[in-house]
Scaffold this motif. Structure first.
Motif, PDB file in Angstrom:
ATOM      1  N   ALA A   5      14.123   0.846  -1.773  1.00 48.15           N
ATOM      2  CA  ALA A   5      14.943   1.778  -0.987  1.00 48.15           C
ATOM      3  C   ALA A   5      14.099   2.572   0.009  1.00 48.15           C
ATOM      4  N   LEU A   6      12.776   2.518  -0.140  1.00 50.25           N
ATOM      5  CA  LEU A   6      11.887   3.280   0.755  1.00 50.25           C
ATOM      6  C   LEU A   6      11.438   2.447   1.950  1.00 50.25           C
ATOM      7  N   ARG A   7      11.649   1.130   1.851  1.00 50.53           N
ATOM      8  CA  ARG A   7      11.178   0.204   2.894  1.00 50.53           C
ATOM      9  C   ARG A   7      11.760   0.580   4.264  1.00 50.53           C
ATOM     10  N   GLY A   8      10.894   0.823   5.217  1.00 51.47           N
ATOM     11  CA  GLY A   8      11.344   1.031   6.594  1.00 51.47           C
ATOM     12  C   GLY A   8      11.740   2.452   6.940  1.00 51.47           C
ATOM     13  N   VAL A   9      11.921   3.304   5.940  1.00 52.45           N
ATOM     14  CA  VAL A   9      12.350   4.670   6.273  1.00 52.45           C
ATOM     15  C   VAL A   9      11.135   5.600   6.367  1.00 52.45           C
ATOM     16  N   SER A  10      11.322   6.737   7.021  1.00 44.67           N
ATOM     17  CA  SER A  10      10.217   7.651   7.322  1.00 44.67           C
ATOM     18  C   SER A  10       9.589   8.237   6.058  1.00 44.67           C
ATOM     19  N   ARG A  11       8.445   8.866   6.255  1.00 43.10           N
ATOM     20  CA  ARG A  11       7.734   9.492   5.129  1.00 43.10           C
ATOM     21  C   ARG A  11       8.626  10.536   4.459  1.00 43.10           C
ATOM     22  N   ARG A  12       9.274  11.362   5.260  1.00 45.62           N
ATOM     23  CA  ARG A  12      10.140  12.425   4.725  1.00 45.62           C
ATOM     24  C   ARG A  12      11.325  11.842   3.946  1.00 45.62           C
ATOM     25  N   GLU A  13      11.969  10.826   4.533  1.00 42.33           N
ATOM     26  CA  GLU A  13      13.121  10.219   3.859  1.00 42.33           C
ATOM     27  C   GLU A  13      12.662   9.478   2.598  1.00 42.33           C
ATOM     28  N   SER A  14      11.470   8.904   2.641  1.00 45.98           N
ATOM     29  CA  SER A  14      10.921   8.252   1.443  1.00 45.98           C
ATOM     30  C   SER A  14      10.788   9.265   0.321  1.00 45.98           C
ATOM     31  N   LEU A  15      10.277  10.452   0.649  1.00 41.12           N
ATOM     32  CA  LEU A  15      10.120  11.497  -0.377  1.00 41.12           C
ATOM     33  C   LEU A  15      11.493  11.899  -0.925  1.00 41.12           C
ATOM     34  N   TYR A  40       0.842  -1.210   0.000  1.00 44.96           N
ATOM     35  CA  TYR A  40       0.000   0.000   0.000  1.00 44.96           C
ATOM     36  C   TYR A  40       0.877   1.260   0.000  1.00 44.96           C
ATOM     37  N   HIS A  41       1.982   1.208   0.766  1.00 46.50           N
ATOM     38  CA  HIS A  41       2.921   2.350   0.732  1.00 46.50           C
ATOM     39  C   HIS A  41       3.407   2.540  -0.707  1.00 46.50           C
ATOM     40  N   TYR A  42       3.743   1.419  -1.356  1.00 45.16           N
ATOM     41  CA  TYR A  42       4.236   1.503  -2.734  1.00 45.16           C
ATOM     42  C   TYR A  42       3.178   2.118  -3.640  1.00 45.16           C
ATOM     43  N   ARG A  70      -0.497  14.339   0.527  1.00 42.25           N
ATOM     44  CA  ARG A  70      -1.249  13.661  -0.524  1.00 42.25           C
ATOM     45  C   ARG A  70      -0.964  12.162  -0.511  1.00 42.25           C
ATOM     46  N   LYS A  71       0.334  11.835  -0.425  1.00 43.68           N
ATOM     47  CA  LYS A  71       0.682  10.404  -0.361  1.00 43.68           C
ATOM     48  C   LYS A  71      -0.002   9.754   0.838  1.00 43.68           C
ATOM     49  N   ASN A  72      -0.018  10.453   1.959  1.00 44.77           N
ATOM     50  CA  ASN A  72      -0.621   9.850   3.150  1.00 44.77           C
ATOM     51  C   ASN A  72      -2.132   9.675   2.974  1.00 44.77           C
ATOM     52  N   ALA A  73      -2.767  10.615   2.290  1.00 40.55           N
ATOM     53  CA  ALA A  73      -4.207  10.477   2.042  1.00 40.55           C
ATOM     54  C   ALA A  73      -4.464   9.257   1.157  1.00 40.55           C
ATOM     55  N   TYR A  74      -3.625   9.057   0.131  1.00 38.79           N
ATOM     56  CA  TYR A  74      -3.781   7.869  -0.731  1.00 38.79           C
ATOM     57  C   TYR A  74      -3.568   6.598   0.095  1.00 38.79           C
ATOM     58  N   TYR A  75      -2.537   6.639   0.941  1.00 32.55           N
ATOM     59  CA  TYR A  75      -2.213   5.465   1.769  1.00 32.55           C
ATOM     60  C   TYR A  75      -3.377   5.156   2.719  1.00 32.55           C
ATOM     61  N   ARG A  76      -3.896   6.196   3.348  1.00 29.05           N
ATOM     62  CA  ARG A  76      -4.969   5.976   4.323  1.00 29.05           C
ATOM     63  C   ARG A  76      -6.241   5.442   3.651  1.00 29.05           C
ATOM     64  N   GLY A 129       7.837  -1.432  17.115  1.00 32.45           N
ATOM     65  CA  GLY A 129       8.771  -0.341  16.806  1.00 32.45           C
ATOM     66  C   GLY A 129       8.683  -0.057  15.316  1.00 32.45           C
ATOM     67  N   SER A 130       7.817   0.878  14.936  1.00 37.71           N
ATOM     68  CA  SER A 130       7.575   1.167  13.513  1.00 37.71           C
ATOM     69  C   SER A 130       7.811   2.637  13.213  1.00 37.71           C
ATOM     70  N   ALA A 131       8.343   2.914  12.023  1.00 39.13           N
ATOM     71  CA  ALA A 131       8.574   4.302  11.613  1.00 39.13           C
ATOM     72  C   ALA A 131       7.279   4.999  11.210  1.00 39.13           C
ATOM     73  N   SER A 132       6.184   4.253  11.142  1.00 36.75           N
ATOM     74  CA  SER A 132       4.950   4.821  10.584  1.00 36.75           C
ATOM     75  C   SER A 132       4.165   5.642  11.593  1.00 36.75           C
ATOM     76  N   ARG A 133       3.698   6.798  11.114  1.00 33.22           N
ATOM     77  CA  ARG A 133       2.811   7.632  11.938  1.00 33.22           C
ATOM     78  C   ARG A 133       1.391   7.083  11.935  1.00 33.22           C
ATOM     79  N   ASN A 134       1.135   6.095  11.096  1.00 31.45           N
ATOM     80  CA  ASN A 134      -0.186   5.468  11.037  1.00 31.45           C
ATOM     81  C   ASN A 134      -0.249   4.191  11.876  1.00 31.45           C
ATOM     82  N   THR A 135       0.809   3.924  12.642  1.00 30.75           N
ATOM     83  CA  THR A 135       0.918   2.650  13.376  1.00 30.75           C
ATOM     84  C   THR A 135      -0.333   2.317  14.185  1.00 30.75           C
TER      85      THR A 135
END
Ligand code: BG6
Ligand code: MG
Length: 231
Positions: free
Chosen positions: A44-54, A21-23, A74-80, A112-118
């Motif tokens: 390369a985005l796996r496990g890293v924060s939203r900001r670092e993913s961007l 879903y993140h992808y 926007r990405k977070n709205a799509y993810y949610r 222990g997750s980097a996600s703010r949606n945890t």
């Protein structure tokens, strides 16, 4: 390393398969913005924060901060929207049995997750009350591969990181766990999580708590032998 007293689980890709879903959410944003982005790039985005993913999605290109904020929102709205349908049926195979076995052995359990949606994801899975501590993307400033999140979670359990086993599917997460001084169980291919003490190719269904604790004990013995200057 101390006696093992707790298991700390990453969420995305370990307890449930939200990685896809993140992808899809990043992919939609990338397509709309005309940025080339493949499944391979997504690794390369796996496990890293939203900001670092961007940052990684942009591959070094700079954009104004206001745009960065808007794109992340926007990405977070799509993810949610994608995770709205998650139910307990989306818990990965073997995870519930593994949690039950660990509880029965008296181990503390944490996330222990980097996600703010945890917390929202855990609530949808029916697992919000299944853990003694939950560390998420808001718990620490420096996210994985920095060790801070796992150190923070261990602190909440009142344990040293060396008494904890971290379960991770991301290279950044394995690095964070090892730097924290925890044991690490990697889930996935060797090229991604090969540095972990023990690797499970598929997931928690690959093993039992008893078998895993035995494996970690022998990994630890090997480590002690290798680092023993008399050898
Ligand atoms: C991690 C995911 O768990 O959380 C990453 O593996 C994601 O792909 C990160 O970028 C942050 O997630 P969120 O939900 O805060 O955007
Ligand atoms: Mg993960």
């Amino acid at each position: 390393m101390a006696e093992i007293a707790a298991f700390i689980f990453d969420l995305d890709g370990v307890i449930t398969d939200t990685a896809v879903y993140h992808y899809r959410a990043w992919k939609r944003l990338a397509d709309e913005e005309g940025i080339p982005f493949t499944r391979e790039d997504n690794e390369a985005l796996r496990g890293v924060s939203r900001r670092e993913s961007l940052n990684r999605l942009l591959k070094g290109r700079e954009i104004p901060e206001a745009d960065a904020e808007a794109w992340m929102a926007r990405k977070n709205a799509y993810y949610r929207a994608l995770i709205r349908e998650i139910t307990p049926a989306d818990i990965l195979p073997g995870a519930l049995a593994f949690l039950d076995q660990a509880r029965a052995r008296g181990l503390a359990l944490a996330i222990g997750s980097a996600s703010r949606n945890t917390k929202d994801v855990l609530r949808s899975l029916g697992l919000l009350d299944a853990f003694d501590a939950i560390g998420d993307g808001d718990s620490v400033a420096r996210t994985k591969p920095a060790p801070d999140l796992f150190v923070w979670v261990a602190g909440r359990l009142d344990l040293p990181p060396g008494a904890c086993v971290v379960f991770e599917d991301a290279e950044a997460g394995v690095e964070a766990a090892l730097t924290a001084g925890a044991y690490c169980v990697g889930i996935g291919p060797a090229e991604r999580v090969g540095r972990a003490h023990v690797r499970l190719p598929t997931g928690l269904s690959d093993t039992t708590v008893d078998a895993l604790l035995d494996q970690l004990a022998s990994a630890r013995r090997q480590h002690l032998e290798i680092s023993d200057p008399r050898n």
